[in-house]
Design an enzyme around this catalytic site. Structure first.
Site, short mmCIF file in Angstrom:
data_model
loop_
_atom_site.label_atom_id
_atom_site.label_comp_id
_atom_site.label_asym_id
_atom_site.label_seq_id
_atom_site.Cartn_x
_atom_site.Cartn_y
_atom_site.Cartn_z
N CYS A 252 0.69 -1.41 0.05
CA CYS A 252 0.01 0.08 0.05
C CYS A 252 1.05 1.15 0.14
CB CYS A 252 -0.92 0.00 1.11
SG CYS A 252 0.14 0.09 2.67
N ARG A 253 0.37 2.32 0.44
CA ARG A 253 1.21 3.57 0.50
C ARG A 253 2.64 3.35 1.32
NH1 ARG A 253 1.15 8.27 3.68
NH2 ARG A 253 1.87 10.09 2.39
#
Length: 131
Positions: free
Chosen positions: A88-89
């Site tokens: 993810c981020r």
């Protein structure tokens, strides 16, 4: 789809697995340098991005987009017969997805990308936009 599957993974995870219990079962991780090496060697693994579509449009490093809240409907897209790296981020949402899949579907082959796409931009490819 069951009522159970319509809730967010974070809510499902919190109800199904105690966070302290999850800490005892240390999550497997891959660094961005290790991922870069796997990519360069054409290793047999699957990369899954659990961010939202709009985030994917800003920056991506390959892999299949399966947004976090759609994971319960897409469990079949996570193979059990090879290494699966989830990102993810920053690593938080992917960690929640991994914990949920391990607790509810018996996965043992999932690895969290440590630091997520932000670490990739810092350590591997500065052209990947940070947001």
């Amino acid at each position: 789809m069951t009522k159970f599957e319509t809730k967010s993974i974070s809510a499902l995870y919190l109800k199904k697995v105690d966070r302290e219990e999850a800490k005892l079962n240390k999550m497997k991780e891959v660094t961005v340098k290790e991922l870069n090496g796997l990519m360069a060697s054409n290793a047999d693994f699957k990369l899954i991005d659990v961010r939202e579509q709009n985030e994917f449009e800003i920056a991506e490093i390959g892999g299949e987009l399966i947004p976090m809240n759609s994971v319960p409907q897409n469990v079949d897209k996570f193979p059990k017969d090879k290494q699966v790296i989830v990102h993810c981020r920053s690593g938080k949402r992917s960690g929640d997805v991994i914990n949920w899949l391990e607790a509810n579907h018996g996965f043992e082959n999932l690895y969290n990308l440590k630091g997520g796409i932000l670490a990739w931009a810092d350590e591997i490819d500065p052209s990947v936009q940070k947001y």
